[in-house]
Design an enzyme around this catalytic site. Structure first.
Site, PDB file in Angstrom:
ATOM      1  N   LYS A  80     -10.085  -1.234  10.927  1.00 14.06           N
ATOM      2  CA  LYS A  80     -10.273  -2.322   9.947  1.00 14.06           C
ATOM      3  C   LYS A  80     -10.643  -3.592  10.729  1.00 14.06           C
ATOM      4  CE  LYS A  80      -7.069  -0.186   6.658  1.00 14.06           C
ATOM      5  NZ  LYS A  80      -7.761   0.177   5.421  1.00 14.06           N
TER       6      LYS A  80
ATOM      7  N   ASP B  56       3.389  -4.476   8.060  1.00 14.25           N
ATOM      8  CA  ASP B  56       2.150  -3.729   7.880  1.00 14.25           C
ATOM      9  C   ASP B  56       1.009  -4.718   8.132  1.00 14.25           C
ATOM     10  OD1 ASP B  56      -0.168  -2.634   6.917  1.00 14.25           O
ATOM     11  OD2 ASP B  56       0.721  -1.813   5.088  1.00 14.25           O
TER      12      ASP B  56
ATOM     13  N   CYS C  93      -4.921   2.495  -3.480  1.00 11.32           N
ATOM     14  CA  CYS C  93      -3.726   3.141  -2.889  1.00 11.32           C
ATOM     15  C   CYS C  93      -2.513   2.226  -3.022  1.00 11.32           C
ATOM     16  CB  CYS C  93      -3.947   3.513  -1.422  1.00 11.32           C
ATOM     17  SG  CYS C  93      -5.308   4.643  -1.184  1.00 11.32           S
TER      18      CYS C  93
ATOM     19  N   GLN D 203      -4.184  -5.402   7.197  1.00 15.15           N
ATOM     20  CA  GLN D 203      -5.184  -6.385   6.756  1.00 15.15           C
ATOM     21  C   GLN D 203      -5.067  -7.713   7.493  1.00 15.15           C
ATOM     22  OE1 GLN D 203      -7.549  -5.239   5.207  1.00 15.15           O
ATOM     23  NE2 GLN D 203      -6.694  -3.393   4.286  1.00 15.15           N
TER      24      GLN D 203
ATOM     25  N   HIS E  58       0.879  -1.175   0.000  1.00 15.59           N
ATOM     26  CA  HIS E  58       0.000   0.000   0.000  1.00 15.59           C
ATOM     27  C   HIS E  58       0.920   1.229   0.000  1.00 15.59           C
ATOM     28  CE1 HIS E  58      -2.847   2.894   1.785  1.00 15.59           C
ATOM     29  NE2 HIS E  58      -3.815   2.060   1.502  1.00 15.59           N
TER      30      HIS E  58
HETATM   31  C1  LIG Z   1      -2.108  -3.127   3.541  1.00  9.17           C
HETATM   32  C2  LIG Z   1      -2.494  -1.746   3.956  1.00  9.17           C
HETATM   33  N1  LIG Z   1      -1.580  -0.945   4.517  1.00  9.17           N
HETATM   34  C3  LIG Z   1      -1.882   0.299   4.921  1.00  9.17           C
HETATM   35  C4  LIG Z   1      -3.139   0.809   4.768  1.00  9.17           C
HETATM   36  C5  LIG Z   1      -3.429   2.188   5.247  1.00  9.17           C
HETATM   37  O1  LIG Z   1      -4.257   2.089   6.352  1.00  9.17           O
HETATM   38  P1  LIG Z   1      -4.812   3.386   7.112  1.00  9.17           P
HETATM   39  O2  LIG Z   1      -5.927   3.888   6.286  1.00  9.17           O
HETATM   40  O3  LIG Z   1      -5.253   2.832   8.429  1.00  9.17           O
HETATM   41  O4  LIG Z   1      -3.706   4.339   7.253  1.00  9.17           O
HETATM   42  C6  LIG Z   1      -4.128   0.027   4.180  1.00  9.17           C
HETATM   43  C7  LIG Z   1      -5.491   0.561   3.957  1.00  9.17           C
HETATM   44  O5  LIG Z   1      -6.305  -0.006   3.279  1.00  9.17           O
HETATM   45  C8  LIG Z   1      -3.807  -1.286   3.766  1.00  9.17           C
HETATM   46  O6  LIG Z   1      -4.709  -2.080   3.207  1.00  9.17           O
END
Ligand SMILES: Cc1ncc(COP(=O)(O)O)c(C=O)c1O
Length: 393
Positions: free
Chosen positions: A214, A188, A351, A191, A112
């Site tokens: 989430k 990260d 994103c 998910q 992301h």
């Molecule tokens: C794998 C991953 N990393 C980071 C993010 C960013 O998350 P946040 O909106 O909580 O900053 C997302 C958001 O969908 C994501 O799917």
């Protein structure tokens, strides 16, 4: 297995729509929303900043939420920092680690933007970045990470579950391998947390960033960052709440987590997050994981049987199903699904522009599942996508 229909009663909006966009953000259960309302009506006060009863109550409940969330992730509360989202957590690490020119970071094409841009920006400080490509199903081969190690590699930053493919990375073994080479890892977990069992003790990673909004079912504007060795970082942001003493031009920072939470935090949001995590825990994260995987696997299988649909990702996916309808743009598909059947799916580049380009498309439709989705909703989605054939043939 839990009763999904009973669970749905705690998410009133699910009576109105078919919500298949939990990868973007989940719905928040009634007990968590009520906890937020209770804060505003009964004890709104600042955190850690007062002797009076409202400030004490707010502080205690906020810190109770930290205990709940830390215990859920199998982490120490003193190393569990509240943020406003995953992105803020990852930026906090990028901005407070003592980088030196020539240091090297390994990340992947799957990421992301939140787990890519903070590293790419460090190139301005002379940090080198290597981006590893996955296979066609969105999986990273551990050996390709090992091959990228250099004497200067300081960090491997990788997602546990791809938000584009739904593929799951072996972050435990990646961390082991990195540690054998004296390299830290940042996972990260946007998910993964709340969608599958996550023990930070077991993963042993150095940093873990996730969202409150989430899989943990908390409200928007909440996130969690685990820092194994807080002392190696300088606080990225300082101010109220972060300092224990100032004398002239010298100051002494509070220990973790306070030194990483500058300014008034999202107190109602964090308290609600604590309640939401209790909710997830009560249902059981392994049960949630099986439920989501079952629905996603069934959806992927049935969609891929439709001639006009292309489905991406591996068979052993998490609860995420990306697809395209041949001849229709993903945004048009999403809009039609909403207008005709009140189905909420995400469309676009999620994103994650580099990995969507890797698929040789500019966007995909993404159906994603949470604990509250049902088999009937899978039927509604598959039928609606099947009907799109009339528009493309
Ligand atoms: C794998 C991953 N990393 C980071 C993010 C960013 O998350 P946040 O909106 O909580 O900053 C997302 C958001 O969908 C994501 O799917």
């Amino acid at each position: 297995m839990y009763d999904v229909y009973a669970v749905r009663e705690d998410f009133p909006v699910l009576k109105e729509v078919v919500y298949l966009d939990s990868t973007a953000t989940t719905q928040t259960p009634v007990p968590a929303v009520e906890a937020m309302v209770e804060y505003f009506y009964k004890y709104a006060g600042n955190h850690g900043r007062g002797a009076h009863r409202l400030a004490r109550e707010a502080t205690n409940r906020y810190e109770d939420a930290r205990e709940t969330v830390a215990s859920f992730l199998d982490a120490e509360p003193s190393k569990t920092v509240f943020t406003k989202n995953t992105t803020e957590g990852i930026n906090l690490i990028a901005n407070s680690y003592p980088w030196e020119a020539g240091d090297h970071i390994i990340t992947t094409l799957l990421e992301h933007h939140s787990n890519l841009l903070p590293w790419l920006r460090l190139q301005k400080k002379g940090v080198k970045v290597t981006i590893i490509s996955p296979d066609s199903e969105g999986k990273i081969d551990i050996s390709s990470i090992e091959e990228a190690f250099t004497e200067k590699t300081r960090l491997v930053a990788i997602t546990q579950v791809s938000n584009v493919f739904g593929s799951i990375q072996d972050v435990k073994n990646i961390t082991r391998l990195a540690h054998r080479n004296g390299i830290r890892t940042l996972i990260d977990g946007a998910q993964s947390a709340g969608h599958m069992p996550v023990s930070l003790k077991d993963l042993d990673c150095d940093f873990f960033a996730t969202a409150g909004h989430k899989g943990l079912l908390g409200p928007q504007g909440t996130g969690v960052l685990y820092i194994k060795e807080p002392d190696i970082l300088d606080s990225a942001s300082v101010g109220g709440g972060t300092v224990s003493d100032i004398e002239g031009c010298n100051y002494v920072l509070e220990p973790s987590p306070a030194c990483f939470e500058a300014g008034t935090p999202n107190i109602p949001g964090v308290i609600a997050l604590g309640k939401a995590v209790e909710y997830v825990k009560k249902i059981g994260v392994s049960e949630i994981e099986s439920h989501e995987i079952k629905l996603a696997t069934e959806t992927a299988k049935r969609l891929s049987e439709l001639e006009h649909v292309e489905v991406y990702g591996p068979d052993d996916r998490a609860g995420i199903v990306p697809f395209n309808v041949k001849g229709l743009h993903a945004h048009d598909v999403a809009l039609i699904l909403d207008q005709t059947r009140k189905i909420c799916v995400r469309s676009g580049h999620h994103c994650a522009i580099p990995i969507v380009r890797f698929l040789k498309v500019d966007s995909t439709v993404r159906a994603s599942f949470a604990l509250y989705n049902t088999e009937e909703e899978v039927d509604i989605l598959v039928d609606a996508v099947a009907d799109l054939k009339a528009l493309v043939s």
